[in-house]
Design a protein around this motif. Structure first.
Motif, PDB file in Angstrom:
ATOM      1  N   PHE A  40      -9.268   5.171   6.828  1.00  0.00           N
ATOM      2  CA  PHE A  40      -9.200   5.925   5.579  1.00  0.00           C
ATOM      3  C   PHE A  40     -10.523   5.802   4.817  1.00  0.00           C
ATOM      4  O   PHE A  40     -11.041   6.772   4.276  1.00  0.00           O
TER       5      PHE A  40
ATOM      6  N   ARG B 153       7.453  -7.416   2.825  1.00  0.00           N
ATOM      7  CA  ARG B 153       6.845  -8.733   2.645  1.00  0.00           C
ATOM      8  C   ARG B 153       7.851  -9.840   2.903  1.00  0.00           C
ATOM      9  O   ARG B 153       7.501 -10.927   3.276  1.00  0.00           O
TER      10      ARG B 153
ATOM     11  N   CYS C 131      -4.303  -1.202  -2.093  1.00  0.00           N
ATOM     12  CA  CYS C 131      -3.542  -1.451  -0.860  1.00  0.00           C
ATOM     13  C   CYS C 131      -3.886  -2.832  -0.332  1.00  0.00           C
ATOM     14  O   CYS C 131      -3.017  -3.612   0.055  1.00  0.00           O
ATOM     15  N   ASN C 132      -5.181  -3.113  -0.334  1.00  0.00           N
ATOM     16  CA  ASN C 132      -5.646  -4.405   0.160  1.00  0.00           C
ATOM     17  C   ASN C 132      -5.082  -5.544  -0.676  1.00  0.00           C
ATOM     18  O   ASN C 132      -4.670  -6.572  -0.147  1.00  0.00           O
TER      19      ASN C 132
ATOM     20  N   TYR D 140       6.169  -1.294   4.601  1.00  0.00           N
ATOM     21  CA  TYR D 140       5.546  -2.613   4.643  1.00  0.00           C
ATOM     22  C   TYR D 140       6.443  -3.605   3.916  1.00  0.00           C
ATOM     23  O   TYR D 140       6.555  -3.570   2.703  1.00  0.00           O
TER      24      TYR D 140
ATOM     25  N   MET E 175      -6.494   1.446   7.205  1.00  0.00           N
ATOM     26  CA  MET E 175      -7.201   1.462   5.928  1.00  0.00           C
ATOM     27  C   MET E 175      -8.702   1.646   6.139  1.00  0.00           C
ATOM     28  O   MET E 175      -9.359   2.345   5.376  1.00  0.00           O
TER      29      MET E 175
ATOM     30  N   LEU F 282       2.717   1.048  -1.346  1.00  0.00           N
ATOM     31  CA  LEU F 282       1.772   0.965  -0.236  1.00  0.00           C
ATOM     32  C   LEU F 282       1.903   2.206   0.649  1.00  0.00           C
ATOM     33  O   LEU F 282       0.913   2.832   1.001  1.00  0.00           O
TER      34      LEU F 282
ATOM     35  N   GLN G 226      -2.366  -5.430  -2.263  1.00  0.00           N
ATOM     36  CA  GLN G 226      -0.918  -5.498  -2.035  1.00  0.00           C
ATOM     37  C   GLN G 226      -0.575  -6.459  -0.905  1.00  0.00           C
ATOM     38  O   GLN G 226       0.491  -7.038  -0.878  1.00  0.00           O
ATOM     39  N   ILE G 227      -1.483  -6.536   0.058  1.00  0.00           N
ATOM     40  CA  ILE G 227      -1.198  -7.376   1.209  1.00  0.00           C
ATOM     41  C   ILE G 227      -1.561  -8.810   0.877  1.00  0.00           C
ATOM     42  O   ILE G 227      -2.706  -9.136   0.615  1.00  0.00           O
TER      43      ILE G 227
ATOM     44  N   LEU H 216      -7.279   2.323  -1.933  1.00  0.00           N
ATOM     45  CA  LEU H 216      -7.480   1.431  -0.786  1.00  0.00           C
ATOM     46  C   LEU H 216      -7.622  -0.012  -1.252  1.00  0.00           C
ATOM     47  O   LEU H 216      -7.090  -0.926  -0.633  1.00  0.00           O
TER      48      LEU H 216
ATOM     49  N   PHE I   8      -0.696   5.409   0.953  1.00  0.00           N
ATOM     50  CA  PHE I   8      -1.196   5.979   2.209  1.00  0.00           C
ATOM     51  C   PHE I   8      -1.006   7.492   2.208  1.00  0.00           C
ATOM     52  O   PHE I   8      -1.894   8.239   2.606  1.00  0.00           O
TER      53      PHE I   8
END
Lengths: 404, 75
Positions: free
Chosen positions: A274, A138, B51-52, A136, A271, B13, B54-55, B48, B17
């Motif tokens: 998950f 950025r 992770c969220n 990922y 996600m 990230l 992170q975005i 999780l 996962f």
């Protein structure tokens, strides 16, 4: 006259033999300009190569035509690969062409092949140096022209997949003399600035247009770059040195954007999946433990003293019950027997006999009178009948013989 | 450097996962205790969430960078 006289054929054959044995003449690149070009109906092509200093006759046989990928035209500058040999019938030598390439292209191709070999030998294409493209990113650095299809494609695809990534463009010259330097500069500037991944490339074009990506300084800059580099030069069929040395080769700029930019929705979907899996599996786990708990509880219950006591109490109650039942049965039996006896007893009752007309006589001292020997005339006796007794005196005694 | 820091986080990230995958398979393992399962679940949810975080959800405009490393808006 000289002693040794040779035929024309012998001389031509001798010369031909010399040509054939010559290593250089057997395989030679000759450059020049096409003239007197004739495509024969047989498929052979006859032409001359010339330059300022002279000319050489050339032939390309039909069987070698795959070595020519374009239509020969008068005045074209070409490089011919072939062997020089003798045409005995005319007694002249000519170039037997195997491959013909346009001069500029040919030179470039040779340069390409040479550099490729060199860098390959240096290990610059080795998989061990290939860096992974981040999962990922950025910040994505792009080295390409600020105008044109390539950057448009990259922006469109990147925005579609993930509008939250930061694209940083180094507007580079991608063709012309300064292109290679400009590309190198872009890679260095972006690396200093800090990006997660870099796309280096341009849209399609001729081999000359793409040439900057075949320059050694560009290859070295990509190799030295610590940030992963995705190359994206021209179309799928164009392969440049940059493609070999890059960490990942994308067939087109659009494809490079797909490889560099993680699909945002897909990521969120992953996600979400998950999350659901986590919850599902936790619920299953709890359910399983609950079942196990129930089982254990049951097992424990059975093993507990209370349960055992209950069981014994139950057994004791059962026994009591049985005992009582047995006792009752015995009592009933006895009762029944008593009744039977009573019946039989009744049958023997003297009272009953009296009712049938018999009477019972006793002596004055209360003994049953059964024989004449117990009494004498004049003595008193008592006769019992159903409704009372009679006092009487014996008048006489008469013995009587009774049979049976 | 800020960049290096960010970069390190981004790798997390993918790592996260991978970790979630691993603890998901642990969750199905019957030999793992309920207590541990709760811990695994909590860790998964936390991962999780991270992770969220992170975005970055802010839409970006493309920037131009010049030879001095200065960025400008692209028009």
């Amino acid at each position: 006259m000289a002693k040794n006289v040779y035929s024309v054929g012998q001389v031509n054959a001798y010369i031909k033999n010399i040509f054939i044995r010559d290593v250089v003449l057997n395989r030679i690149y000759v450059k020049g300009e096409i003239s007197n070009c004739k495509y024969h109906t047989s498929g052979h092509i006859y032409f001359s190569l010339k330059d300022e200093s002279g000319a050489i006759a050339c032939v390309m046989f039909a069987g070698n035509r795959k070595g020519l990928s374009f239509q020969l035209q008068e005045g074209q500058k070409v490089i011919v690969l072939g062997g020089v040999s003798v045409y005995e019938r005319d007694g002249r030598y000519q170039l037997y062409a195997k491959e013909i390439v346009l001069d500029g292209e040919g030179a470039l191709y040779q340069q390409f092949a040479k550099l490729k070999r060199k860098l390959e030998e240096m290990g610059m294409f080795s998989p061990q140096y290939k860096k992974d493209i981040p999962f990922y990113s950025r910040r994505i650095g792009i080295v390409t022209a600020p105008t044109g299809a390539a950057i448009r494609d990259i922006i469109n695809i990147a925005k579609r997949r993930n509008p939250y990534v930061q694209l940083i463009l180094y507007p580079a010259l991608v063709q012309g003399e300064q292109a290679a330097e400009s590309i190198v500069k872009g890679i260095q500037v972006l690396e200093r600035h800090g990006v997660d991944v870099m796309i280096v490339g341009r849209g399609g074009g001729s081999i000359e247009d793409l040439w900057a990506f075949n320059e050694e300084i560009v290859a070295k800059a990509i190799f030295a770059c610590k940030t992963p580099v995705i190359s994206a030069v021209g179309h799928e069929t164009d392969t440049t040195i940059a493609d070999y040395v890059a960490d990942l080769r994308a067939p087109t700029p659009s494809a490079a954007a797909e490889l560099a930019v993680a699909d945002y929705r897909q990521l969120l979907g992953g996600m979400e999946l998950f999350k659901n899996q986590l919850t599902d599996r936790m619920e299953q786990k709890i359910l399983w433990y609950r079942q196990r708990f129930q089982n254990q509880k049951l097992l424990l219950l059975h093993a507990s003293p209370r349960y055992k006591l209950n069981e014994k109490q139950q057994y004791a109650a059962d026994l009591t019950d049985k005992l009582r039942q047995g006792m009752l049965r015995k009592l009933e039996e006895r009762k029944h027997q008593v009744q039977l006896y009573a019946g039989r007893l009744e049958g023997c009752s003297p009272l009953k006999k009296l009712q049938q007309g018999y009477s019972y006589t006793e002596t004055k001292d209360g003994k049953a009178l059964q024989s004449i020997s117990q009494i004498q005339a004049g003595e008193q006796m008592t006769i019992h009948v159903t409704d009372g007794k009679i006092l009487a005196y014996v008048e006489a005694i008469e013995p009587l013989e009774r049979n049976g | 450097m800020i960049m290096a820091e960010e970069k390190r986080e981004e790798f997390q990230l993918e790592e996260a996962f991978g970790k979630i995958e691993a603890l998901l398979s642990k969750l199905t393992d019957r030999n793992v205790s309920l207590e541990e399962s709760f811990a695994l679940y909590q860790e998964g949810v936390k991962l999780l969430k991270r992770c969220n975080e992170q975005i970055d959800h802010v839409e970006k405009q493309m920037l131009l960078i010049d030879e001095e490393g200065q960025t400008h808006e692209f028009s």
